[in-house]
Design a protein around this motif. Sequence first.
Motif, PDB file in Angstrom:
ATOM      1  N   ALA A 101      21.095   8.177 -14.149  1.00  0.00           N
ATOM      2  CA  ALA A 101      20.335   7.134 -14.846  1.00  0.00           C
ATOM      3  C   ALA A 101      19.996   5.995 -13.893  1.00  0.00           C
ATOM      4  N   VAL A 102      20.952   5.638 -13.040  1.00  0.00           N
ATOM      5  CA  VAL A 102      20.718   4.569 -12.067  1.00  0.00           C
ATOM      6  C   VAL A 102      19.629   4.973 -11.077  1.00  0.00           C
ATOM      7  N   ILE A 103      19.651   6.242 -10.655  1.00  0.00           N
ATOM      8  CA  ILE A 103      18.648   6.728  -9.698  1.00  0.00           C
ATOM      9  C   ILE A 103      17.245   6.637 -10.287  1.00  0.00           C
ATOM     10  N   VAL A 104      17.088   7.076 -11.553  1.00  0.00           N
ATOM     11  CA  VAL A 104      15.772   7.015 -12.209  1.00  0.00           C
ATOM     12  C   VAL A 104      15.297   5.573 -12.294  1.00  0.00           C
ATOM     13  N   TRP A 105      16.199   4.677 -12.700  1.00  0.00           N
ATOM     14  CA  TRP A 105      15.829   3.271 -12.826  1.00  0.00           C
ATOM     15  C   TRP A 105      15.476   2.676 -11.465  1.00  0.00           C
ATOM     16  N   CYS A 106      16.251   3.038 -10.445  1.00  0.00           N
ATOM     17  CA  CYS A 106      15.988   2.515  -9.099  1.00  0.00           C
ATOM     18  C   CYS A 106      14.637   2.986  -8.570  1.00  0.00           C
ATOM     19  N   VAL A 107      14.309   4.253  -8.821  1.00  0.00           N
ATOM     20  CA  VAL A 107      13.017   4.784  -8.365  1.00  0.00           C
ATOM     21  C   VAL A 107      11.871   4.016  -9.016  1.00  0.00           C
ATOM     22  N   LEU A 108      11.969   3.803 -10.334  1.00  0.00           N
ATOM     23  CA  LEU A 108      10.921   3.052 -11.035  1.00  0.00           C
ATOM     24  C   LEU A 108      10.850   1.614 -10.529  1.00  0.00           C
ATOM     25  N   TYR A 109      12.012   1.001 -10.329  1.00  0.00           N
ATOM     26  CA  TYR A 109      12.047  -0.389  -9.879  1.00  0.00           C
ATOM     27  C   TYR A 109      11.489  -0.514  -8.460  1.00  0.00           C
ATOM     28  N   PHE A 110      11.845   0.448  -7.621  1.00  0.00           N
ATOM     29  CA  PHE A 110      11.343   0.436  -6.243  1.00  0.00           C
ATOM     30  C   PHE A 110       9.830   0.611  -6.226  1.00  0.00           C
ATOM     31  N   CYS A 111       9.319   1.544  -7.045  1.00  0.00           N
ATOM     32  CA  CYS A 111       7.869   1.758  -7.125  1.00  0.00           C
ATOM     33  C   CYS A 111       7.156   0.516  -7.638  1.00  0.00           C
ATOM     34  N   SER A 112       7.745  -0.144  -8.643  1.00  0.00           N
ATOM     35  CA  SER A 112       7.122  -1.365  -9.157  1.00  0.00           C
ATOM     36  C   SER A 112       7.148  -2.462  -8.101  1.00  0.00           C
ATOM     37  N   GLY A 113       8.207  -2.462  -7.248  1.00  0.00           N
ATOM     38  CA  GLY A 113       8.277  -3.444  -6.168  1.00  0.00           C
ATOM     39  C   GLY A 113       7.179  -3.228  -5.140  1.00  0.00           C
ATOM     40  N   LYS A 114       6.937  -1.969  -4.783  1.00  0.00           N
ATOM     41  CA  LYS A 114       5.854  -1.658  -3.848  1.00  0.00           C
ATOM     42  C   LYS A 114       4.502  -2.008  -4.449  1.00  0.00           C
ATOM     43  N   TYR A 115       4.338  -1.690  -5.717  1.00  0.00           N
ATOM     44  CA  TYR A 115       3.112  -2.026  -6.456  1.00  0.00           C
ATOM     45  C   TYR A 115       2.904  -3.539  -6.452  1.00  0.00           C
ATOM     46  N   TYR A 116       4.011  -4.256  -6.658  1.00  0.00           N
ATOM     47  CA  TYR A 116       4.018  -5.716  -6.690  1.00  0.00           C
ATOM     48  C   TYR A 116       3.574  -6.292  -5.348  1.00  0.00           C
ATOM     49  N   VAL A 117       4.106  -5.726  -4.247  1.00  0.00           N
ATOM     50  CA  VAL A 117       3.779  -6.223  -2.905  1.00  0.00           C
ATOM     51  C   VAL A 117       2.316  -5.967  -2.570  1.00  0.00           C
ATOM     52  N   ARG A 118       1.835  -4.753  -2.876  1.00  0.00           N
ATOM     53  CA  ARG A 118       0.436  -4.432  -2.570  1.00  0.00           C
ATOM     54  C   ARG A 118      -0.507  -5.353  -3.333  1.00  0.00           C
ATOM     55  N   LEU A 119      -0.148  -5.675  -4.556  1.00  0.00           N
ATOM     56  CA  LEU A 119      -0.964  -6.598  -5.347  1.00  0.00           C
ATOM     57  C   LEU A 119      -0.919  -7.999  -4.739  1.00  0.00           C
ATOM     58  N   GLU A 120       0.266  -8.441  -4.374  1.00  0.00           N
ATOM     59  CA  GLU A 120       0.432  -9.779  -3.808  1.00  0.00           C
ATOM     60  C   GLU A 120      -0.317  -9.921  -2.481  1.00  0.00           C
ATOM     61  N   ASN A 121      -0.309  -8.872  -1.669  1.00  0.00           N
ATOM     62  CA  ASN A 121      -0.985  -8.935  -0.371  1.00  0.00           C
ATOM     63  C   ASN A 121      -2.500  -9.059  -0.493  1.00  0.00           C
ATOM     64  N   ASN A 122      -3.028  -8.730  -1.661  1.00  0.00           N
ATOM     65  CA  ASN A 122      -4.472  -8.805  -1.888  1.00  0.00           C
ATOM     66  C   ASN A 122      -4.918 -10.104  -2.537  1.00  0.00           C
ATOM     67  N   LEU A 123      -3.972 -10.900  -3.005  1.00  0.00           N
ATOM     68  CA  LEU A 123      -4.343 -12.073  -3.806  1.00  0.00           C
ATOM     69  C   LEU A 123      -5.110 -13.120  -3.001  1.00  0.00           C
ATOM     70  N   MET A 124      -4.663 -13.390  -1.789  1.00  0.00           N
ATOM     71  CA  MET A 124      -5.351 -14.399  -0.992  1.00  0.00           C
ATOM     72  C   MET A 124      -6.774 -13.945  -0.658  1.00  0.00           C
ATOM     73  N   THR A 125      -6.923 -12.679  -0.311  1.00  0.00           N
ATOM     74  CA  THR A 125      -8.260 -12.122  -0.059  1.00  0.00           C
ATOM     75  C   THR A 125      -9.122 -12.209  -1.308  1.00  0.00           C
ATOM     76  N   PHE A 126      -8.514 -11.900  -2.442  1.00  0.00           N
ATOM     77  CA  PHE A 126      -9.222 -11.947  -3.725  1.00  0.00           C
ATOM     78  C   PHE A 126      -9.725 -13.361  -4.030  1.00  0.00           C
ATOM     79  N   LEU A 127      -8.876 -14.357  -3.802  1.00  0.00           N
ATOM     80  CA  LEU A 127      -9.268 -15.746  -4.031  1.00  0.00           C
ATOM     81  C   LEU A 127     -10.421 -16.153  -3.114  1.00  0.00           C
ATOM     82  N   ASN A 128     -10.330 -15.767  -1.863  1.00  0.00           N
ATOM     83  CA  ASN A 128     -11.407 -16.104  -0.919  1.00  0.00           C
ATOM     84  C   ASN A 128     -12.720 -15.433  -1.304  1.00  0.00           C
ATOM     85  N   LEU A 129     -12.652 -14.200  -1.783  1.00  0.00           N
ATOM     86  CA  LEU A 129     -13.857 -13.490  -2.204  1.00  0.00           C
ATOM     87  C   LEU A 129     -14.497 -14.149  -3.422  1.00  0.00           C
TER      88      LEU A 129
END
Length: 294
Positions: A101-129
Amino acid sequence: MKKYWDNIDFMKLFDWFERRYRLRAGKEKKEQMLYGNRDKKPLLYRLDKIVEYSGLKRKLKFMNAELLIAVTVLFMSILFFVTEIITHKIIIGVVAALSGAVIVWCVLYFCSGKYYVRLENNLMTFLNLIDNFNKSEDDIVQIFKKTVPYVEEPLKSLLIDFTGEVQTTGNVNQAFDNLNSKIEHNKCRMLIRNLQVCARYETNYSLVVKDLRAGFMCFLAVKSERKAIISNGRAEIIILILCSVLTVSLFANIAGDIWSLLLDDFIGNIILAYCFIVLLICVVVMFLFDKNGG
């Protein structure tokens, strides 16, 4: 067995999962309209959001809370029976199942973290655009359309969904609300809400973007400091784990075959289970993504 599987209509089953997901989303939207944002939300709805924030929902449209629970229970059962067959120890099987159960939760949490970072890395570019395109365009939907080729996933897909929904329904506010519900990043949600207010009152986007950009830069500075603190904490956890392994190894050399003593004794099984759970918690704390600090 083959005949049993042939009788299952998987398309209807997947449609049922999707209907359940949409039903909960609609019910939660009504609750928010009546009572505003609430800290306590239904468990299945929160699991739906975890699936969505991890990016799994975009890859598997039918994925929802019920299916996530079913997959987790199946994974836990497999780990329990396999471990119990190998070790003949029920308590170790239970620990293995909980680890699943911990492994499943960790995988989802890790994926959401990567998703979170990719979104955050685009925000400044998005604002400038937005700032740049606002000089020649005052319709937020058209501005979003023009930014799509210059941003990366997952922001690209979010903007495509937004503009597509506006074209289909013509309801800009509803499209903004749906866009916000798909985003976990608080700064990004605040940005979208501000743009939604601007679109409603036809305010100058450049002025709002300027304030948002300044606030986002402060956020990144604070996050950088937190990231350094977290990195130091992870290094300390690794040192503690290595020291523990060294201590157990030295004790095993003195006491003899300590592992046989622990595995063949009920109290020893409890000690092993406790140590394994503590080690699992340490690993989770060390490797899991901190969305505020990295």
